[in-house]
Design a protein around this motif. Structure first.
Motif, mmCIF file in Angstrom:
data_model
loop_
_atom_site.group_PDB
_atom_site.id
_atom_site.type_symbol
_atom_site.label_atom_id
_atom_site.label_comp_id
_atom_site.label_asym_id
_atom_site.label_seq_id
_atom_site.Cartn_x
_atom_site.Cartn_y
_atom_site.Cartn_z
ATOM 1 N N SER A 1 44.314 -0.628 39.321
ATOM 2 C CA SER A 1 43.827 0.417 40.234
ATOM 3 C C SER A 1 43.953 1.778 39.580
ATOM 4 O O SER A 1 44.873 2.020 38.783
ATOM 5 C CB SER A 1 44.646 0.418 41.530
ATOM 6 N N GLU A 2 43.040 2.647 39.921
ATOM 7 C CA GLU A 2 43.075 4.028 39.457
ATOM 8 C C GLU A 2 44.461 4.595 39.770
ATOM 9 O O GLU A 2 44.980 4.432 40.868
ATOM 10 C CB GLU A 2 41.990 4.812 40.196
ATOM 11 N N GLY A 3 45.097 5.221 38.786
ATOM 12 C CA GLY A 3 46.417 5.807 38.973
ATOM 13 C C GLY A 3 47.558 4.913 38.509
ATOM 14 O O GLY A 3 48.661 5.386 38.277
ATOM 15 N N GLN A 4 47.300 3.615 38.345
ATOM 16 C CA GLN A 4 48.321 2.714 37.817
ATOM 17 C C GLN A 4 48.331 2.802 36.295
ATOM 18 O O GLN A 4 47.316 3.134 35.683
ATOM 19 C CB GLN A 4 48.042 1.256 38.192
ATOM 20 N N THR A 5 49.458 2.483 35.703
ATOM 21 C CA THR A 5 49.538 2.414 34.251
ATOM 22 C C THR A 5 49.304 0.968 33.843
ATOM 23 O O THR A 5 50.021 0.079 34.297
ATOM 24 C CB THR A 5 50.903 2.911 33.744
ATOM 25 N N SER A 6 48.304 0.755 33.022
ATOM 26 C CA SER A 6 47.970 -0.595 32.582
ATOM 27 C C SER A 6 48.992 -1.083 31.579
ATOM 28 O O SER A 6 49.440 -0.331 30.711
ATOM 29 C CB SER A 6 46.583 -0.614 31.947
ATOM 30 N N VAL B 1 38.871 -5.182 27.431
ATOM 31 C CA VAL B 1 39.050 -3.884 28.077
ATOM 32 C C VAL B 1 40.538 -3.645 28.300
ATOM 33 O O VAL B 1 41.295 -4.562 28.590
ATOM 34 C CB VAL B 1 38.275 -3.802 29.421
ATOM 35 N N SER B 2 40.918 -2.398 28.135
ATOM 36 C CA SER B 2 42.277 -1.970 28.421
ATOM 37 C C SER B 2 42.294 -0.468 28.545
ATOM 38 O O SER B 2 41.439 0.216 28.013
ATOM 39 C CB SER B 2 43.230 -2.392 27.318
ATOM 40 N N SER B 3 43.282 0.028 29.243
ATOM 41 C CA SER B 3 43.466 1.474 29.285
ATOM 42 C C SER B 3 44.915 1.818 28.990
ATOM 43 O O SER B 3 45.434 2.808 29.441
ATOM 44 C CB SER B 3 43.029 2.029 30.643
ATOM 45 N N PHE B 4 45.582 0.959 28.194
ATOM 46 C CA PHE B 4 46.987 1.231 27.910
ATOM 47 C C PHE B 4 47.217 2.079 26.676
ATOM 48 O O PHE B 4 48.322 2.495 26.402
ATOM 49 C CB PHE B 4 47.824 -0.040 27.829
ATOM 50 N N PHE B 5 46.186 2.363 25.910
ATOM 51 C CA PHE B 5 46.407 3.085 24.661
ATOM 52 C C PHE B 5 46.943 4.489 24.884
ATOM 53 O O PHE B 5 47.707 4.988 24.097
ATOM 54 C CB PHE B 5 45.128 3.091 23.823
ATOM 55 N N GLY B 6 46.538 5.134 25.960
ATOM 56 C CA GLY B 6 47.024 6.472 26.240
ATOM 57 C C GLY B 6 48.373 6.488 26.934
ATOM 58 O O GLY B 6 49.020 7.507 27.018
ATOM 59 N N ARG B 7 48.776 5.353 27.453
ATOM 60 C CA ARG B 7 50.037 5.214 28.180
ATOM 61 C C ARG B 7 50.124 6.151 29.384
ATOM 62 O O ARG B 7 51.183 6.464 29.870
ATOM 63 C CB ARG B 7 51.228 5.407 27.247
ATOM 64 N N GLU B 8 48.974 6.607 29.820
ATOM 65 C CA GLU B 8 48.872 7.467 30.994
ATOM 66 C C GLU B 8 48.348 6.639 32.156
ATOM 67 O O GLU B 8 47.739 5.596 31.939
ATOM 68 C CB GLU B 8 47.894 8.616 30.715
ATOM 69 N N PRO B 9 48.535 7.114 33.381
ATOM 70 C CA PRO B 9 47.915 6.407 34.502
ATOM 71 C C PRO B 9 46.412 6.308 34.299
ATOM 72 O O PRO B 9 45.771 7.230 33.808
ATOM 73 C CB PRO B 9 48.258 7.290 35.710
ATOM 74 N N SER B 10 45.858 5.174 34.676
ATOM 75 C CA SER B 10 44.439 4.917 34.474
ATOM 76 C C SER B 10 43.586 5.851 35.325
ATOM 77 O O SER B 10 43.899 6.124 36.478
ATOM 78 C CB SER B 10 44.117 3.459 34.830
ATOM 79 N N LEU B 11 42.490 6.289 34.739
ATOM 80 C CA LEU B 11 41.507 7.091 35.460
ATOM 81 C C LEU B 11 40.515 6.193 36.196
ATOM 82 O O LEU B 11 39.673 6.677 36.934
ATOM 83 C CB LEU B 11 40.739 7.982 34.482
#
Length: 182
Positions: free
Chosen positions: A36-41, A74-84
């Motif tokens: 979900s948007e705002g979660q950290t993957s 797909v992943s959004s963990f590279f930035g280690r920020e909450p997902s957009l």
């Protein structure tokens, strides 16, 4: 992509079996939210079968950003920020998950895998730049025609309202464009 990764891991006679054990296969229903948007993957997802959609909420409107079909990751963990973004399945899907910590472990054991992942990242950045420029300079009809030419499978598999939001238009406008092209 997943098949090539698995093949390369199997070539490692010392660590291959242990590394293969890090992958988790799951069967999920359509409309399953993986992130979900705002979660950290904490995972990278490989699509074995089905389709995933990356989308975000723009002032209450659901905007599709990207679609992932068989063989893509797909992943959004590279930035280690909450997902957009929110990541969800469009179709019943089979996905393979790899935890971020296990991904790091795998790259430390087989460092030449980094080159393949970097190549994927660079291609994705290039695609995002083209999408960004297309939203600025091209008409909705041109964006649709480009999508038909470059990825006709999306036209066939993705529901029209998701395609419309991806193209930056309303479903009614997309319907009109489609009718003109028949």
């Amino acid at each position: 992509m997943l098949d090539l990764l698995i093949q390369r891991i199997k070539e490692d006679n010392v660590n291959g079996e242990a590394l293969l054990g890090l992958f988790q296969e799951r069967t999920i229903k359509a409309k399953t939210i993986l992130l979900s948007e705002g979660q950290t993957s904490r995972h990278i997802y490989f699509v074995k079968k089905g389709c995933l959609r990356l989308w975000f909420n723009n002032q209450g409107k659901d905007v599709s950003f990207q679609f992932f079909l068989e063989g893509q990751a797909v992943s959004s963990f590279f930035g280690r920020e909450p997902s957009l973004f929110t990541l969800e399945s469009i179709e019943p899907s089979v996905i393979v998950l790899l935890k971020k910590s296990d991904f790091d472990k795998m790259l430390n054991i087989i460092p030449e895998l980094k080159d393949g992942f970097y190549e994927i990242l660079f291609r994705r950045f290039e695609n995002y730049a083209k999408l960004f420029l297309s939203q600025i300079k091209d008409s909705p009809e041109k964006r649709y025609l480009d999508l038909m030419a470059t990825n006709p499978e999306l036209i066939q598999r993705i529901p029209q309202h998701y395609l419309a939001s991806y193209l930056g238009i309303t479903p009614v406008s997309l319907s009109r464009i489609r009718n003109r092209k028949r």
